[in-house]
Write a protein that holds these residues in place. Sequence first.
Motif, PDB file in Angstrom:
ATOM      1  N   UNK A 186       0.848  -1.181   0.000  1.00 41.77           N
ATOM      2  CA  UNK A 186       0.000   0.000   0.000  1.00 41.77           C
ATOM      3  C   UNK A 186       0.886   1.234   0.000  1.00 41.77           C
ATOM      4  N   UNK A 187       0.736   2.096  -1.000  1.00 44.71           N
ATOM      5  CA  UNK A 187       1.594   3.286  -1.053  1.00 44.71           C
ATOM      6  C   UNK A 187       1.461   4.113   0.225  1.00 44.71           C
ATOM      7  N   UNK A 188       2.608   4.531   0.737  1.00 43.94           N
ATOM      8  CA  UNK A 188       2.605   5.380   1.920  1.00 43.94           C
ATOM      9  C   UNK A 188       2.270   6.816   1.507  1.00 43.94           C
ATOM     10  N   UNK A 189       1.248   7.370   2.111  1.00 40.52           N
ATOM     11  CA  UNK A 189       0.841   8.734   1.788  1.00 40.52           C
ATOM     12  C   UNK A 189       1.713   9.699   2.578  1.00 40.52           C
ATOM     13  N   UNK A 190       2.317  10.647   1.858  1.00 41.98           N
ATOM     14  CA  UNK A 190       3.146  11.637   2.530  1.00 41.98           C
ATOM     15  C   UNK A 190       2.249  12.547   3.359  1.00 41.98           C
ATOM     16  N   UNK A 191       2.485  12.631   4.669  1.00 40.83           N
ATOM     17  CA  UNK A 191       1.610  13.448   5.513  1.00 40.83           C
ATOM     18  C   UNK A 191       1.792  14.934   5.226  1.00 40.83           C
ATOM     19  N   UNK A 192       0.757  15.713   5.551  1.00 40.41           N
ATOM     20  CA  UNK A 192       0.860  17.172   5.488  1.00 40.41           C
ATOM     21  C   UNK A 192       1.571  17.624   6.752  1.00 40.41           C
ATOM     22  N   UNK A 193       2.724  18.211   6.575  1.00 46.40           N
ATOM     23  CA  UNK A 193       3.551  18.561   7.729  1.00 46.40           C
ATOM     24  C   UNK A 193       3.243  19.976   8.226  1.00 46.40           C
ATOM     25  N   UNK A 194       3.134  20.074   9.526  1.00 46.03           N
ATOM     26  CA  UNK A 194       2.953  21.378  10.162  1.00 46.03           C
ATOM     27  C   UNK A 194       4.323  21.873  10.621  1.00 46.03           C
ATOM     28  N   UNK A 195       4.646  23.112  10.244  1.00 43.43           N
ATOM     29  CA  UNK A 195       5.927  23.707  10.631  1.00 43.43           C
ATOM     30  C   UNK A 195       5.649  24.961  11.447  1.00 43.43           C
ATOM     31  N   UNK A 196       6.171  24.998  12.664  1.00 50.55           N
ATOM     32  CA  UNK A 196       5.990  26.164  13.546  1.00 50.55           C
ATOM     33  C   UNK A 196       7.156  27.122  13.371  1.00 50.55           C
ATOM     34  N   UNK A 197       6.854  28.368  13.033  1.00 50.54           N
ATOM     35  CA  UNK A 197       7.907  29.379  12.871  1.00 50.54           C
ATOM     36  C   UNK A 197       8.273  29.974  14.227  1.00 50.54           C
ATOM     37  N   UNK A 198       9.564  30.096  14.429  1.00 55.25           N
ATOM     38  CA  UNK A 198      10.067  30.653  15.682  1.00 55.25           C
ATOM     39  C   UNK A 198      10.874  31.912  15.368  1.00 55.25           C
ATOM     40  N   UNK A 218       7.748   8.053   6.893  1.00 53.31           N
ATOM     41  CA  UNK A 218       8.021   6.648   6.579  1.00 53.31           C
ATOM     42  C   UNK A 218       9.263   6.479   5.717  1.00 53.31           C
ATOM     43  N   UNK A 219       9.456   7.406   4.793  1.00 61.93           N
ATOM     44  CA  UNK A 219      10.608   7.307   3.884  1.00 61.93           C
ATOM     45  C   UNK A 219      11.720   8.210   4.395  1.00 61.93           C
ATOM     46  N   UNK A 220      12.738   7.590   4.973  1.00 64.71           N
ATOM     47  CA  UNK A 220      13.862   8.353   5.538  1.00 64.71           C
ATOM     48  C   UNK A 220      15.077   8.372   4.611  1.00 64.71           C
ATOM     49  N   UNK A 240      12.319   6.961  13.784  1.00 61.79           N
ATOM     50  CA  UNK A 240      11.092   6.312  13.310  1.00 61.79           C
ATOM     51  C   UNK A 240       9.833   6.791  14.016  1.00 61.79           C
ATOM     52  N   UNK A 241       9.966   7.618  15.026  1.00 64.36           N
ATOM     53  CA  UNK A 241       8.792   8.163  15.706  1.00 64.36           C
ATOM     54  C   UNK A 241       8.279   9.409  15.003  1.00 64.36           C
ATOM     55  N   UNK A 285       9.718  14.120   3.411  1.00 64.51           N
ATOM     56  CA  UNK A 285      10.803  13.324   2.831  1.00 64.51           C
ATOM     57  C   UNK A 285      11.247  13.818   1.457  1.00 64.51           C
ATOM     58  N   UNK A 286      10.800  15.041   1.063  1.00 60.41           N
ATOM     59  CA  UNK A 286      11.087  15.570  -0.275  1.00 60.41           C
ATOM     60  C   UNK A 286      12.252  16.549  -0.290  1.00 60.41           C
ATOM     61  N   UNK A 287      13.069  16.511   0.737  1.00 57.67           N
ATOM     62  CA  UNK A 287      14.249  17.372   0.783  1.00 57.67           C
ATOM     63  C   UNK A 287      15.321  16.791  -0.136  1.00 57.67           C
ATOM     64  N   UNK A 288      15.641  17.490  -1.225  1.00 57.37           N
ATOM     65  CA  UNK A 288      16.596  16.952  -2.203  1.00 57.37           C
ATOM     66  C   UNK A 288      18.035  17.333  -1.899  1.00 57.37           C
ATOM     67  N   UNK A 289      18.235  18.471  -1.222  1.00 52.54           N
ATOM     68  CA  UNK A 289      19.600  18.898  -0.872  1.00 52.54           C
ATOM     69  C   UNK A 289      19.523  19.988   0.188  1.00 52.54           C
ATOM     70  N   UNK A 290      20.639  20.230   0.821  1.00 50.48           N
ATOM     71  CA  UNK A 290      20.718  21.321   1.790  1.00 50.48           C
ATOM     72  C   UNK A 290      22.177  21.747   1.919  1.00 50.48           C
ATOM     73  N   UNK A 291      22.392  22.858   2.593  1.00 46.85           N
ATOM     74  CA  UNK A 291      23.759  23.346   2.781  1.00 46.85           C
ATOM     75  C   UNK A 291      24.482  22.507   3.821  1.00 46.85           C
ATOM     76  N   UNK A 292      23.787  22.231   4.891  1.00 52.56           N
ATOM     77  CA  UNK A 292      24.339  21.346   5.923  1.00 52.56           C
ATOM     78  C   UNK A 292      23.195  20.756   6.733  1.00 52.56           C
TER      79      UNK A 292
END
Length: 348
Positions: A186-198, A218-220, A240-241, A285-292
Amino acid sequence: MKTTMLYVFFCFVITNYAFAQNGNQQIKVLKVKPNWTVSELGNLSEGQKIADLSWASNSSVACFPATKNQKFSGNHVLYTTTIPKRSEMFIKVIPKNKNQNFSLYAYQVGLNNAQLPPNLSSCITCEESSKWDRKWKGKTQDHTRQVRVNAINRPYKVVIGVVGAEGLTEGDFTLEIKLNGGVEETPKITPTLKVTKIETTGAITRTSGNLSTGEIIHDLSFASNSSVACFPATKNQKFTGKHVFYETIIPKRSEMFIKVIPKNKKQNFSLYAYQVGLNNAQLPPNLSSCITCEEDSKWDRKWRGKTQDHTRNVRVNAINRPYKIVIAVVGAEGLTEGDFELEIEIKK
Protein backbone atom coordinates in the motif's frame (compact mmCIF):
# COMPACT_ATOMS: atom_id res chain seq x y z
CA MET A 1 19.00 -24.06 -17.61
CA LYS A 2 17.93 -20.51 -16.95
CA THR A 3 17.17 -19.51 -13.40
CA THR A 4 14.71 -16.82 -12.39
CA MET A 5 12.63 -16.34 -9.30
CA LEU A 6 8.87 -16.41 -9.57
CA TYR A 7 6.45 -15.69 -6.77
CA VAL A 8 2.85 -16.78 -7.25
CA PHE A 9 -0.30 -17.63 -5.29
CA PHE A 10 -3.17 -19.30 -7.09
CA CYS A 11 -6.80 -19.96 -6.42
CA PHE A 12 -8.79 -21.77 -9.10
CA VAL A 13 -9.56 -20.60 -12.61
CA ILE A 14 -11.90 -20.84 -15.35
CA THR A 15 -10.30 -19.40 -18.46
CA ASN A 16 -9.26 -21.58 -21.41
CA TYR A 17 -6.82 -21.10 -24.29
CA ALA A 18 -6.49 -23.22 -27.44
CA PHE A 19 -3.47 -25.50 -27.50
CA ALA A 20 -1.09 -24.20 -30.16
CA GLN A 21 -1.01 -26.44 -33.26
CA ASN A 22 -2.18 -29.49 -31.37
CA GLY A 23 -5.91 -29.44 -31.94
CA ASN A 24 -8.57 -28.52 -29.45
CA GLN A 25 -6.87 -29.12 -26.12
CA GLN A 26 -7.95 -26.59 -23.52
CA ILE A 27 -5.52 -25.05 -21.06
CA LYS A 28 -6.67 -24.22 -17.55
CA VAL A 29 -5.75 -20.85 -16.10
CA LEU A 30 -5.03 -21.20 -12.40
CA LYS A 31 -5.42 -18.25 -10.08
CA VAL A 32 -3.09 -17.90 -7.15
CA LYS A 33 -2.96 -15.52 -4.21
CA PRO A 34 -0.09 -14.33 -2.00
CA ASN A 35 1.24 -16.69 0.65
CA TRP A 36 -1.15 -19.47 -0.26
CA THR A 37 -1.07 -22.97 -1.78
CA VAL A 38 -3.67 -24.12 -4.31
CA SER A 39 -4.24 -27.63 -5.66
CA GLU A 40 -5.64 -28.88 -8.97
CA LEU A 41 -6.52 -32.47 -9.84
CA GLY A 42 -5.74 -33.76 -13.31
CA ASN A 43 -5.02 -36.77 -15.50
CA LEU A 44 -2.43 -37.15 -18.26
CA SER A 45 -5.22 -38.29 -20.59
CA GLU A 46 -6.37 -34.65 -20.67
CA GLY A 47 -3.20 -33.69 -22.51
CA GLN A 48 -1.48 -34.46 -25.80
CA LYS A 49 1.93 -35.63 -26.94
CA ILE A 50 4.29 -33.05 -28.42
CA ALA A 51 6.22 -34.85 -31.12
CA ASP A 52 8.67 -32.01 -31.76
CA LEU A 53 10.61 -31.26 -28.55
CA SER A 54 13.36 -29.23 -30.22
CA TRP A 55 11.96 -26.01 -28.68
CA ALA A 56 13.10 -27.21 -25.24
CA SER A 57 16.79 -27.48 -26.18
CA ASN A 58 16.75 -24.18 -28.12
CA SER A 59 19.23 -21.83 -26.44
CA SER A 60 16.51 -19.15 -26.21
CA VAL A 61 14.40 -21.50 -24.07
CA ALA A 62 17.01 -23.79 -22.45
CA CYS A 63 14.51 -25.99 -20.63
CA PHE A 64 16.01 -29.47 -21.09
CA PRO A 65 18.56 -30.97 -23.50
CA ALA A 66 17.59 -33.33 -26.33
CA THR A 67 19.18 -36.19 -24.36
CA LYS A 68 16.24 -35.89 -21.95
CA ASN A 69 13.50 -35.96 -24.60
CA GLN A 70 12.41 -39.48 -23.61
CA LYS A 71 11.46 -38.12 -20.17
CA PHE A 72 8.97 -35.77 -21.91
CA SER A 73 7.63 -38.13 -24.59
CA GLY A 74 4.18 -38.78 -23.04
CA ASN A 75 1.15 -36.50 -22.85
CA HIS A 76 1.66 -32.85 -21.85
CA VAL A 77 -1.09 -31.30 -19.71
CA LEU A 78 -0.62 -27.52 -19.75
CA TYR A 79 -1.68 -24.88 -17.24
CA THR A 80 -1.06 -21.13 -17.09
CA THR A 81 -0.97 -18.75 -14.16
CA THR A 82 0.51 -15.38 -13.24
CA ILE A 83 3.32 -14.79 -10.81
CA PRO A 84 3.13 -11.36 -9.12
CA LYS A 85 6.18 -9.15 -8.71
CA ARG A 86 8.24 -9.68 -5.56
CA SER A 87 7.21 -13.30 -5.20
CA GLU A 88 8.45 -16.87 -5.40
CA MET A 89 6.46 -19.80 -6.78
CA PHE A 90 6.95 -23.46 -5.94
CA ILE A 91 5.26 -25.90 -8.33
CA LYS A 92 4.86 -29.58 -7.48
CA VAL A 93 3.21 -32.53 -9.23
CA ILE A 94 2.20 -35.55 -7.12
CA PRO A 95 1.27 -38.69 -9.15
CA LYS A 96 -1.49 -40.74 -7.52
CA ASN A 97 0.31 -43.95 -8.49
CA LYS A 98 3.79 -43.78 -6.99
CA ASN A 99 5.07 -46.24 -9.58
CA GLN A 100 4.24 -43.98 -12.52
CA ASN A 101 7.01 -41.82 -13.95
CA PHE A 102 6.09 -38.15 -14.39
CA SER A 103 8.09 -35.08 -15.45
CA LEU A 104 7.41 -31.39 -14.93
CA TYR A 105 8.46 -28.07 -16.47
CA ALA A 106 7.48 -24.42 -16.07
CA TYR A 107 8.52 -21.43 -18.12
CA GLN A 108 8.10 -17.71 -17.63
CA VAL A 109 7.11 -15.20 -20.36
CA GLY A 110 5.55 -11.76 -20.67
CA LEU A 111 1.91 -11.42 -19.68
CA ASN A 112 0.75 -11.03 -23.29
CA ASN A 113 2.90 -13.81 -24.77
CA ALA A 114 0.57 -16.48 -26.21
CA GLN A 115 3.22 -18.87 -27.55
CA LEU A 116 2.95 -22.51 -26.48
CA PRO A 117 5.08 -25.60 -27.20
CA PRO A 118 6.13 -26.63 -29.78
CA ASN A 119 6.03 -23.01 -31.07
CA LEU A 120 7.75 -21.45 -28.06
CA SER A 121 10.64 -19.45 -29.55
CA SER A 122 12.01 -17.94 -26.32
CA CYS A 123 11.24 -17.37 -22.65
CA ILE A 124 12.65 -15.57 -19.65
CA THR A 125 13.39 -18.77 -17.78
CA CYS A 126 12.41 -22.45 -17.91
CA GLU A 127 12.84 -24.98 -15.11
CA GLU A 128 12.30 -28.75 -15.29
CA SER A 129 12.24 -31.76 -12.98
CA SER A 130 12.40 -35.39 -14.13
CA LYS A 131 13.57 -38.77 -12.86
CA TRP A 132 17.30 -38.87 -12.16
CA ASP A 133 19.52 -41.13 -14.24
CA ARG A 134 21.78 -41.71 -11.24
CA LYS A 135 21.80 -41.28 -7.47
CA TRP A 136 23.28 -38.14 -5.93
CA LYS A 137 25.23 -38.27 -2.69
CA GLY A 138 23.21 -36.86 0.21
CA LYS A 139 20.05 -36.48 -1.89
CA THR A 140 16.95 -38.57 -2.45
CA GLN A 141 14.15 -38.44 -5.01
CA ASP A 142 10.61 -39.79 -4.73
CA HIS A 143 7.78 -39.94 -7.29
CA THR A 144 6.99 -36.21 -7.03
CA ARG A 145 8.53 -33.50 -9.23
CA GLN A 146 9.14 -29.89 -8.22
CA VAL A 147 10.35 -26.63 -9.79
CA ARG A 148 10.66 -23.07 -8.54
CA VAL A 149 10.35 -19.72 -10.31
CA ASN A 150 10.37 -16.14 -9.07
CA ALA A 151 9.60 -12.57 -10.10
CA ILE A 152 11.24 -9.40 -8.86
CA ASN A 153 10.14 -6.09 -10.38
CA ARG A 154 7.16 -7.16 -12.52
CA PRO A 155 4.59 -9.95 -12.90
CA TYR A 156 4.91 -12.68 -15.53
CA LYS A 157 2.86 -15.43 -17.13
CA VAL A 158 3.93 -18.91 -16.04
CA VAL A 159 3.13 -21.91 -18.26
CA ILE A 160 3.30 -25.29 -16.49
CA GLY A 161 3.65 -28.63 -18.25
CA VAL A 162 2.80 -31.88 -16.40
CA VAL A 163 4.21 -34.66 -18.58
CA GLY A 164 4.24 -38.43 -18.76
CA ALA A 165 7.76 -39.85 -19.11
CA GLU A 166 8.64 -42.76 -21.42
CA GLY A 167 5.47 -42.24 -23.47
CA LEU A 168 3.05 -42.31 -20.49
CA THR A 169 -0.40 -41.00 -21.52
CA GLU A 170 -2.64 -41.82 -18.55
CA GLY A 171 -2.35 -41.25 -14.82
CA ASP A 172 -4.02 -39.20 -12.09
CA PHE A 173 -2.05 -36.44 -10.38
CA THR A 174 -2.34 -33.44 -8.07
CA LEU A 175 -0.72 -30.16 -9.07
CA GLU A 176 0.22 -27.89 -6.17
CA ILE A 177 1.26 -24.25 -6.54
CA LYS A 178 2.63 -22.45 -3.52
CA LEU A 179 3.17 -18.69 -3.72
CA ASN A 180 5.44 -16.89 -1.28
CA GLY A 181 5.21 -13.11 -1.30
CA GLY A 182 3.45 -11.19 -4.02
CA VAL A 183 1.54 -8.90 -1.66
CA GLU A 184 1.05 -5.49 -3.22
CA GLU A 185 2.39 -2.78 -0.95
CA THR A 186 0.00 0.00 0.00
CA PRO A 187 1.59 3.29 -1.05
CA LYS A 188 2.61 5.38 1.92
CA ILE A 189 0.84 8.73 1.79
CA THR A 190 3.15 11.64 2.53
CA PRO A 191 1.61 13.45 5.51
CA THR A 192 0.86 17.17 5.49
CA LEU A 193 3.55 18.56 7.73
CA LYS A 194 2.95 21.38 10.16
CA VAL A 195 5.93 23.71 10.63
CA THR A 196 5.99 26.16 13.55
CA LYS A 197 7.91 29.38 12.87
CA ILE A 198 10.07 30.65 15.68
CA GLU A 199 11.27 34.25 15.83
CA THR A 200 14.38 34.38 17.94
CA THR A 201 14.32 37.18 20.47
CA GLY A 202 17.46 37.82 22.41
CA ALA A 203 20.27 35.36 22.90
CA ILE A 204 18.10 32.40 23.97
CA THR A 205 14.59 31.50 22.79
CA ARG A 206 12.57 28.67 24.30
CA THR A 207 9.36 26.90 23.26
CA SER A 208 7.59 23.75 24.42
CA GLY A 209 5.88 20.99 22.49
CA ASN A 210 4.78 17.37 22.37
CA LEU A 211 5.66 14.65 19.87
CA SER A 212 1.97 13.88 19.40
CA THR A 213 1.61 17.03 17.27
CA GLY A 214 4.06 15.70 14.68
CA GLU A 215 3.97 13.15 11.88
CA ILE A 216 5.83 9.91 11.16
CA ILE A 217 8.12 10.16 8.10
CA HIS A 218 8.02 6.65 6.58
CA ASP A 219 10.61 7.31 3.88
CA LEU A 220 13.86 8.35 5.54
CA SER A 221 16.02 7.89 2.44
CA PHE A 222 16.38 11.67 2.11
CA ALA A 223 18.65 11.71 5.16
CA SER A 224 21.27 9.35 3.72
CA ASN A 225 21.22 11.05 0.31
CA SER A 226 24.72 12.46 -0.31
CA SER A 227 23.17 15.88 -1.11
CA VAL A 228 21.70 15.99 2.41
CA ALA A 229 24.04 13.72 4.43
CA CYS A 230 22.14 14.05 7.70
CA PHE A 231 22.31 10.51 9.07
CA PRO A 232 23.04 7.10 7.53
CA ALA A 233 20.35 4.48 6.93
CA THR A 234 21.85 2.44 9.78
CA LYS A 235 20.49 5.11 12.13
CA ASN A 236 16.94 5.15 10.73
CA GLN A 237 15.52 3.41 13.80
CA LYS A 238 16.50 6.46 15.84
CA PHE A 239 14.14 8.58 13.70
CA THR A 240 11.09 6.31 13.31
CA GLY A 241 8.79 8.16 15.71
CA LYS A 242 6.92 11.40 15.09
CA HIS A 243 8.76 14.43 13.71
CA VAL A 244 7.81 17.85 15.06
CA PHE A 245 9.11 20.63 12.77
CA TYR A 246 10.18 24.18 13.53
CA GLU A 247 11.58 26.88 11.28
CA THR A 248 13.79 29.84 12.18
CA ILE A 249 16.42 32.15 10.68
CA ILE A 250 20.10 32.23 11.53
CA PRO A 251 21.61 35.69 11.03
CA LYS A 252 24.85 36.12 9.13
CA ARG A 253 28.08 35.95 11.14
CA SER A 254 26.51 33.91 13.93
CA GLU A 255 26.34 30.47 15.55
CA MET A 256 23.14 28.70 16.55
CA PHE A 257 23.00 26.08 19.29
CA ILE A 258 19.82 23.98 19.31
CA LYS A 259 18.85 21.79 22.24
CA VAL A 260 15.84 19.54 22.95
CA ILE A 261 15.08 18.64 26.56
CA PRO A 262 12.55 15.77 27.03
CA LYS A 263 10.38 16.26 30.12
CA ASN A 264 10.60 12.51 30.85
CA LYS A 265 14.30 11.69 31.15
CA LYS A 266 13.63 8.05 30.28
CA GLN A 267 12.15 8.85 26.87
CA ASN A 268 14.47 8.52 23.88
CA PHE A 269 14.46 11.57 21.60
CA SER A 270 16.51 12.48 18.53
CA LEU A 271 17.16 15.84 16.88
CA TYR A 272 18.26 17.15 13.51
CA ALA A 273 18.50 20.58 11.88
CA TYR A 274 19.29 21.49 8.29
CA GLN A 275 20.26 24.76 6.64
CA VAL A 276 18.80 25.98 3.32
CA GLY A 277 18.21 29.21 1.43
CA LEU A 278 15.62 31.62 2.79
CA ASN A 279 13.13 30.80 0.00
CA ASN A 280 13.58 27.01 0.03
CA ALA A 281 10.26 25.40 1.04
CA GLN A 282 11.31 21.72 0.75
CA LEU A 283 10.55 19.45 3.71
CA PRO A 284 11.26 15.77 4.41
CA PRO A 285 10.80 13.32 2.83
CA ASN A 286 11.09 15.57 -0.27
CA LEU A 287 14.25 17.37 0.78
CA SER A 288 16.60 16.95 -2.20
CA SER A 289 19.60 18.90 -0.87
CA CYS A 290 20.72 21.32 1.79
CA ILE A 291 23.76 23.35 2.78
CA THR A 292 24.34 21.35 5.92
CA CYS A 293 22.43 18.96 8.19
CA GLU A 294 23.37 18.07 11.74
CA GLU A 295 21.84 15.37 13.95
CA ASP A 296 22.09 14.10 17.50
CA SER A 297 20.69 10.80 18.78
CA LYS A 298 21.36 8.26 21.50
CA TRP A 299 24.82 6.74 21.25
CA ASP A 300 25.19 3.06 20.50
CA ARG A 301 28.33 2.89 22.64
CA LYS A 302 30.15 4.89 25.31
CA TRP A 303 32.92 7.27 24.27
CA ARG A 304 35.99 7.72 26.42
CA GLY A 305 35.99 11.06 28.22
CA LYS A 306 32.42 11.89 27.10
CA THR A 307 28.98 11.51 28.62
CA GLN A 308 25.45 11.77 27.24
CA ASP A 309 22.22 12.52 29.05
CA HIS A 310 18.61 12.59 27.80
CA THR A 311 19.04 15.92 25.96
CA ARG A 312 20.09 16.26 22.31
CA ASN A 313 22.17 19.11 20.86
CA VAL A 314 23.24 20.35 17.42
CA ARG A 315 25.10 23.43 16.16
CA VAL A 316 24.91 25.34 12.88
CA ASN A 317 26.54 28.56 11.74
CA ALA A 318 26.28 31.27 9.07
CA ILE A 319 29.04 33.48 7.74
CA ASN A 320 28.24 35.95 4.97
CA ARG A 321 24.44 35.66 4.76
CA PRO A 322 21.40 34.54 6.76
CA TYR A 323 19.80 31.10 6.18
CA LYS A 324 16.61 29.25 6.99
CA ILE A 325 17.06 26.55 9.64
CA VAL A 326 14.54 23.72 9.78
CA ILE A 327 14.57 21.83 13.08
CA ALA A 328 13.03 18.41 13.69
CA VAL A 329 12.41 17.03 17.17
CA VAL A 330 11.93 13.27 16.71
CA GLY A 331 10.86 10.28 18.76
CA ALA A 332 13.34 7.40 18.53
CA GLU A 333 12.29 3.74 18.23
CA GLY A 334 8.77 4.70 17.10
CA LEU A 335 8.07 7.10 19.99
CA THR A 336 5.00 9.24 19.20
CA GLU A 337 4.18 11.02 22.46
CA GLY A 338 6.24 12.99 24.94
CA ASP A 339 6.57 16.56 26.22
CA PHE A 340 9.75 18.49 25.51
CA GLU A 341 11.32 21.94 25.61
CA LEU A 342 13.21 23.31 22.62
CA GLU A 343 15.97 25.83 23.29
CA ILE A 344 17.65 27.97 20.59
CA GLU A 345 20.71 30.01 21.46
CA ILE A 346 22.35 32.46 19.06
CA LYS A 347 25.92 33.65 19.50
CA LYS A 348 27.32 36.43 17.31
